[in-house]
Motif scaffolding. Structure first.
Motif, short mmCIF file in Angstrom:
data_model
loop_
_atom_site.label_atom_id
_atom_site.label_comp_id
_atom_site.label_asym_id
_atom_site.label_seq_id
_atom_site.Cartn_x
_atom_site.Cartn_y
_atom_site.Cartn_z
N GLY A 1 28.20 61.18 37.44
CA GLY A 1 28.97 60.16 38.12
C GLY A 1 29.28 58.98 37.24
O GLY A 1 28.66 58.78 36.19
N PHE A 2 30.27 58.19 37.66
CA PHE A 2 30.58 56.92 37.00
C PHE A 2 31.20 56.00 38.04
O PHE A 2 31.68 56.43 39.09
CB PHE A 2 31.51 57.12 35.80
N ASN A 3 31.17 54.71 37.77
CA ASN A 3 31.79 53.77 38.70
C ASN A 3 32.39 52.59 37.97
O ASN A 3 32.25 52.43 36.76
CB ASN A 3 30.81 53.32 39.78
N PHE A 4 33.10 51.76 38.73
CA PHE A 4 33.68 50.53 38.22
C PHE A 4 33.94 49.62 39.42
O PHE A 4 33.94 50.07 40.57
CB PHE A 4 34.98 50.78 37.45
N VAL A 5 34.12 48.34 39.16
CA VAL A 5 34.40 47.35 40.20
C VAL A 5 35.62 46.54 39.76
O VAL A 5 35.70 46.14 38.59
CB VAL A 5 33.20 46.42 40.45
N ILE A 6 36.55 46.31 40.68
CA ILE A 6 37.79 45.59 40.37
C ILE A 6 37.84 44.32 41.20
O ILE A 6 37.58 44.34 42.41
CB ILE A 6 39.02 46.47 40.67
N ASP A 7 38.20 43.21 40.56
CA ASP A 7 38.46 41.95 41.25
C ASP A 7 39.96 41.74 41.35
O ASP A 7 40.67 41.83 40.34
CB ASP A 7 37.84 40.77 40.50
N TYR B 1 45.68 44.02 50.32
CA TYR B 1 45.35 44.95 51.41
C TYR B 1 45.05 46.38 50.99
O TYR B 1 44.58 47.17 51.82
CB TYR B 1 46.48 44.96 52.44
N ARG B 2 45.28 46.77 49.73
CA ARG B 2 45.06 48.18 49.43
C ARG B 2 44.82 48.39 47.94
O ARG B 2 45.37 47.68 47.10
CB ARG B 2 46.28 49.01 49.86
N ALA B 3 43.96 49.37 47.63
CA ALA B 3 43.76 49.82 46.25
C ALA B 3 43.53 51.32 46.28
O ALA B 3 42.73 51.82 47.08
CB ALA B 3 42.57 49.10 45.60
N VAL B 4 44.25 52.05 45.45
CA VAL B 4 44.14 53.51 45.39
C VAL B 4 43.92 53.91 43.94
O VAL B 4 44.68 53.52 43.05
CB VAL B 4 45.42 54.20 45.93
N ILE C 1 41.96 58.48 45.79
CA ILE C 1 40.88 57.95 46.61
C ILE C 1 41.15 56.48 46.91
O ILE C 1 41.39 55.68 46.00
CB ILE C 1 39.52 58.10 45.91
N GLU C 2 41.14 56.15 48.21
CA GLU C 2 41.30 54.77 48.63
C GLU C 2 40.00 54.01 48.31
O GLU C 2 38.92 54.38 48.77
CB GLU C 2 41.56 54.69 50.13
N LEU C 3 40.11 52.97 47.50
CA LEU C 3 38.94 52.14 47.20
C LEU C 3 38.60 51.28 48.42
O LEU C 3 39.44 51.04 49.29
CB LEU C 3 39.21 51.26 45.99
N VAL C 4 37.38 50.82 48.48
CA VAL C 4 36.91 50.04 49.63
C VAL C 4 36.63 48.60 49.19
O VAL C 4 36.35 48.33 48.02
CB VAL C 4 35.64 50.66 50.26
N LYS C 5 36.75 47.69 50.15
CA LYS C 5 36.48 46.29 49.87
C LYS C 5 34.97 46.05 49.87
O LYS C 5 34.31 46.19 50.90
CB LYS C 5 37.14 45.40 50.92
N LEU C 6 34.44 45.71 48.72
CA LEU C 6 33.02 45.38 48.64
C LEU C 6 32.77 43.96 49.14
O LEU C 6 31.71 43.67 49.69
CB LEU C 6 32.54 45.51 47.19
N SER C 7 33.75 43.09 48.93
CA SER C 7 33.68 41.73 49.45
C SER C 7 35.09 41.18 49.49
O SER C 7 35.98 41.66 48.78
CB SER C 7 32.78 40.83 48.57
N GLN D 1 37.17 42.16 46.23
CA GLN D 1 36.48 42.97 45.22
C GLN D 1 36.46 44.42 45.72
O GLN D 1 36.03 44.70 46.84
CB GLN D 1 35.06 42.46 44.99
N TRP D 2 36.96 45.32 44.86
CA TRP D 2 37.12 46.73 45.23
C TRP D 2 36.08 47.60 44.53
O TRP D 2 35.72 47.32 43.38
CB TRP D 2 38.50 47.24 44.84
N GLY D 3 35.63 48.64 45.22
CA GLY D 3 34.73 49.60 44.62
C GLY D 3 35.00 51.00 45.13
O GLY D 3 35.81 51.21 46.03
#
Length: 995
Positions: free
Chosen positions: A813-819, A833-836, A849-855, A862-864
């Motif tokens: 696995g791997f991950n990243f976080v977007i502001d 309103y959206r990140a894909v 994959i639709e990213l989700v709002k972490l905050s 912030q998207w994850g």
């Protein structure tokens, strides 16, 4: 002069005291009734009950009280907050509005300023009816209230006020704004008559504004209103009818030649009535159109023609009202007036008519319309000639060509024109009884010319039969007959160094080109000269078909002294290698063999520079926007005038080959100015790897400069994958204009009658507010592992350990976080309103994959990656924010282990570097999008070192579990495992083996 003014004010106060003493007894009995009769205002309750016992400072344009006194354009005076009454009545019907039913009055506040200066002589011009911007913490609440009283569009007024002052509009000038009390934004008030005018209303001050007697009473405005004013309101626009017609008959389907649109509409406004029409493609409701109108308030009255451009295709018309307060537009217009949004195929489609006055009050009505239009065409792909070229000059051939009637009506008679491109003689082929939708093949007899040529065809070439085709471009086609025509060209000269210096060495290169599609030119030559002095000929030049080649080694060992250096070059100057150069259209084939370049050697007072170039990464065939900042140095002697230069952007590969990917013109209005350009280009199918982006300005020079050392700058750029490997689906649209404002670009000095100077604005210009959308990686891509102490049975968002490396193993696995952040110059709120994210898969497909709002907070998100659930068996991963998508019993085969917020590469993922494109969406005044990319590298496979398995030596890699065969360490070595079968089965010969 000051004494009489002071005495006058003292006398007024004395009279007030006397009047008060005389009325004490009366007030004891009736005072409660007087105050009970006073109409309280709907705002500014701090000024009620009305009184002259206290004063309030008023700041703003007080020139209405003192005409001819420019010092009052922004002045302060103390004032009394007094009572006036207003009511509203329809201009046409004379019916009382709902705000003042039956002609009842509403109380409003009038601020009467007090004469304080020796020059003050307000002469009954002291009153200002004002409305606050804010009431009880609600911004623009009172403004909205007044607009509703006057039957206006509150959003129009509020949006206009938020944009700031507009000196081109009397009712939006800065002079309409006042401060009541301390001059702070929270104390801003606005002229009531202007707000009513912006709502479409108004008044006649002579007849509609009645002063209440006795006008000299000190109780005027306290116990009875100062004025009773009746304002006129006007209705919102109306659409009575809109439909298609031919002659007198109403029709949904009409011909473009005779079809008309019947329209009946009305707009009304007390001041400045407008009549604006938009014909919009598609069916839209009043609410949808109103939302777009309110979204584009900044363009109202300035750029109305483009207000719906981002919403739907449309046609705009503004009809002169002739100054009428109520204007009716009853007419018929040709359907060709809205040709931009119609398609002449006979299909009935939905459209919407929008009518607006000058204050964004609208009416909306849907209508249906179909247009039947003639459309004749020739098919260029159908053209052929028999026998095929080459043939002897003058020999007969037959040309076959298909013509088409794409329209919905039969054409009784038309024609096809044809000619050779090298002649002007036109031949005409008649076409009769041409049916709608018909394709017809024509055969034309021609004579071969004595050189290769082009046949030109044009159906209905004189545009007269029929005269109203919907598309003229497809009427024409051309066909090349024969080969062998050649044309050589010299197209560009460049020099090193970029600014030649007298007495120094300079090297030149000339770009030559062979335009022939078929012929290779050998043993041609280039002649060249310096300041008219011939230099040694460059010989033995070979040019393949369509080849462009730089002819180098044109060397000047010492640039001649003087102001100018002139370089001339000519390829094939003797017209003998080859002797048959030819240009289509009969143009002189030798003119473009020559080129001349003049270099200015004088001392220069100009210096341009490239300040910055943005680097970047992209995939193949991806749209890229490169930011280039350029400037013009503020040098002594550089004149204060505008100058325009070309900025070019090159992509340079590892071998040094440069490709021009963009050119823009930039204009500097004066020295010392910097400009930022956004240059868009596409990576195309270029090879993967590292490149340099090189931006240049004024190279080669169009104007001489002091130095050219800073005229170019480079930045790194990487093309790292193909478009199929997880590229974005949106382009970068990360900023746009969100509003406009007016500012004073130049101040002038004037003088009053006493010779005193004062400043005034001599020129206003439009400035722009911008909105921005920006997303960055808060946490870069990193391989992950589930923590050892994580609850893999009942866990959900299990903790992960990040390796801080972009290299992972297949199956890991791997991950990243977007502001993401939205900003607007005036502090407005947007909606992120959206990140894909687009992940490449092992089978060559893409997983979105639709990213989700972490905050999230105001204007920030912030998207994850959503929670991952890894199948107990196989390679399946499900991304689900809820609980376990399978069984909750870990003993069951359909149990999924929690994988945390990570994306898991397939175990079948081949080694390599892959790209992930992420689309991000936000809305403000405009729709904004951004594409950001990130890479990961797959090397090796988790199965190779993280999984200890029990195997059956007879079949260590069963096809059900390993459809691609053995894992990496065992590829080619499976027999080693199979030879353990006897030992595993306790064969006596192997009891002690291996040791």
């Amino acid at each position: 002069m000051s004494v009489p003014k002071l005495n006058k004010r003292v006398n007024i106060k004395k009279r007030a005291v006397v009047a008060t003493l005389l009325l004490v007894v009366v007030m004891l009995f009736v005072g409660w009734r007087v105050f009970a009769a006073a109409t309280p205002p709907s705002y500014g309750k701090q000024f009620y009950p009305y009184t002259r016992e206290t004063t309030t400072r008023l700041t703003g344009d007080l020139t209405p009280s003192g005409p001819g006194r420019p010092e009052l354009e922004y002045a302060q005076r103390q004032s009394y907050a007094l009572w006036s009454d207003i009511r509203f009545r329809d201009l046409a019907t004379k019916a009382w509005s709902d705000a003042t039913p039956g002609g009842d009055y509403k109380g409003v506040i009038t601020f009467n300023i007090i004469e304080e200066d020796a020059k003050d002589d307000f002469n009954k011009r002291e009153g200002y009816n004002l409305i606050p911007f804010t009431e009880n913490g609600v911004s623009y609440g009172p403004i909205k209230m007044v607009s509703e009283w006057a039957n206006g569009n509150p959003d129009y007024i509020i949006n206009k006020l938020k944009e700031g002052s507009d000196e081109s509009n009397y009712y939006l000038k800065a002079s309409n704004r006042y401060f009541v009390g301390a001059p702070t934004p929270n104390n801003t008030w606005y002229r009531l008559p202007s707000l009513i005018a912006l709502s479409g209303g108004g008044l006649n001050m002579t007849t509609d504004m009645v002063a209440q007697a006795p006008t000299t009473s000190v109780n005027r405005g306290v116990t009875f209103p100062s004025f009773k004013t009746t304002y006129s309101t006007t209705p919102w626009p109306k659409i009575f009818t809109i439909y298609g017609a031919e002659g007198t008959a109403e029709r949904q389907t009409v011909s473009s030649a005779k079809g008309m649109l019947r329209i009946s509409t009305t707009t009304s406004s007390y001041w400045g009535n407008k009549h604006k029409l938009w014909f919009v493609e598609g069916k839209f409701s009043q609410e949808q159109i109103m939302a777009e109108i309110n979204k584009t308030t900044a363009a109202s009255g300035k750029r109305d023609a483009s207000r719906f451009d981002s919403f739907a295709k449309n046609v705009y018309k503004e009809i002169s009202t002739g100054g009428k307060q109520t204007f009716s537009y009853n007419t018929s217009i040709p359907v060709t007036d809205i040709k931009k949004i119609t398609k002449a195929d006979g299909t009935v489609r939905d459209y919407t008519l929008v009518v607006s006055d000058g204050y964004d009050r609208i009416a909306v009505q849907n209508f249906k319309l179909g247009v039947s239009d003639p459309d004749l065409a020739v098919d260029p792909n159908s053209i052929s000639i028999t026998p095929a070229a080459p043939q002897p000059a003058g020999s007969t051939a037959s040309v076959s060509i298909d013509v088409l009637n794409n329209g919905t009506n039969d054409i009784a008679s038309t024609y096809l024109l044809w000619r050779w491109n090298s002649t002007t003689a036109v031949q005409k082929v008649p076409i009769t009884n041409f049916k709608a939708g018909e394709r017809r093949k024509l055969n034309i007899e021609v004579k071969y010319p004595n050189h290769p040529d082009v046949l030109i065809f044009n159906i209905n070439g004189y545009k007269d039969n029929p005269p109203n085709e919907s598309d003229w471009e497809n009427n024409r086609a051309q066909y090349k007959v024969g080969t062998g025509s050649v044309n050589l060209r010299a197209t560009e000269i460049r020099v090193t160094p970029s600014k030649p210096q007298p007495g120094q060495i300079a090297r030149f290169q000339v770009l030559v080109e062979n335009e022939s599609y078929t012929e290779t030119i050998t043993n041609t030559y280039l002649d060249w000269s310096v300041n008219g002095v011939a230099k040694e000929r460059i010989s033995s030049i070979t040019l393949a078909p369509r080849e462009k080649k730089w002819i180098t080694d044109l060397k000047v060992t010492s640039v001649p002294e003087g102001d100018m250096l002139t370089i001339k070059a000519e390829i094939n100057s003797g017209h003998n290698r080859p002797s048959n150069e030819y240009r289509e259209g009969g143009l002189d084939p030798w003119v473009d063999n020559k080129i001349e370049k003049v270099y200015d050697l004088k001392e220069k007072t100009l210096n341009l520079f490239v300040k910055s170039v943005s680097s970047g990464t992209a995939t193949q065939s991806q749209n890229v926007t490169t930011r280039v900042e350029v400037g013009r140095e503020n040098l002594p002697g550089d004149p204060m005038e505008a100058k325009t230069f070309a900025v070019k952007l090159f992509l340079v590969d590892a071998s040094g080959k440069d490709t021009l990917v963009g050119t823009q013109q930039v204009t500097f209005s004066k020295p010392g100015e910097n400009k930022t350009l956004m240059m868009s280009w596409n990576t195309g199918g270029r090879d993967l790897g590292n490149y340099n982006l090189v931006a240049t300005i004024n190279l080669p020079p169009s104007q001489g400069e002091k130095t050219y050392q800073d005229n170019q700058l480079s930045a790194g750029f990487t093309i790292y994958g193909r478009a199929t490997n997880g590229t974005c689906k949106v382009t970068n649209h990360t900023s746009d204009i969100s509003g406009t404002y007016e500012y004073c670009a130049r101040y002038g000095t004037g003088y009053d009658s006493n010779g005193n100077s004062y400043s005034y604005c001599a020129r206003y210009e439009t400035g722009y507010y911008y909105e921005y959308f920006n997303s960055t990686f808060n946490k870069a891509l990193s391989g992950t592992f589930v923590q050892e102490n994580a609850d893999e049975i009942n866990g959900t968002d299990v903790p992960l350990v990040r390796s801080n490396s972009t290299t992972i193993k297949a199956g890991q696995g791997f991950n990243f976080v977007i502001d993401s952040k939205y900003t607007e110059d005036r502090g407005r709120t947007g909606n992120i309103y959206r990140a894909v994210a687009h992940f490449p898969k092992a089978d060559g497909t893409i997983e979105d994959i639709e990213l989700v709002k972490l905050s999230s907070s105001t204007n920030q998100v912030q998207w994850g990656i959503p929670l991952a659930w890894v199948a107990k068996h196989g390679d399946e991963v499900i991304y689900n924010e809820g609980g376990n998508p399978g069984s909750r019993n870990p003993e069951q085969d359909n149990y999924y282990y929690p994988g945390g917020r990570a994306y898991y590469a397939s175990l079948a993922m081949a080694d390599g570097t892959y790209n992930i494109g992420v689309d991000l969406y936000a809305t403000g005044v405009n729709n904004l999008t951004q594409c950001i990319n990130i890479q990961f590298t797959v090397s090796d496979n988790l199965m190779n070192d993280f999984y200890v398995r029990q195997v059956m030596p007879e079949d260590p890699f069963p096809s059900q579990l390993f459809p691609t065969g053995a894992t990496k360490p065992w590829v080619g070595s499976v027999e080693t495992l199979k030879r353990l079968a006897d030992w595993v089965n306790f064969s006596e010969d192997t009891i002690n083996w291996p040791n």
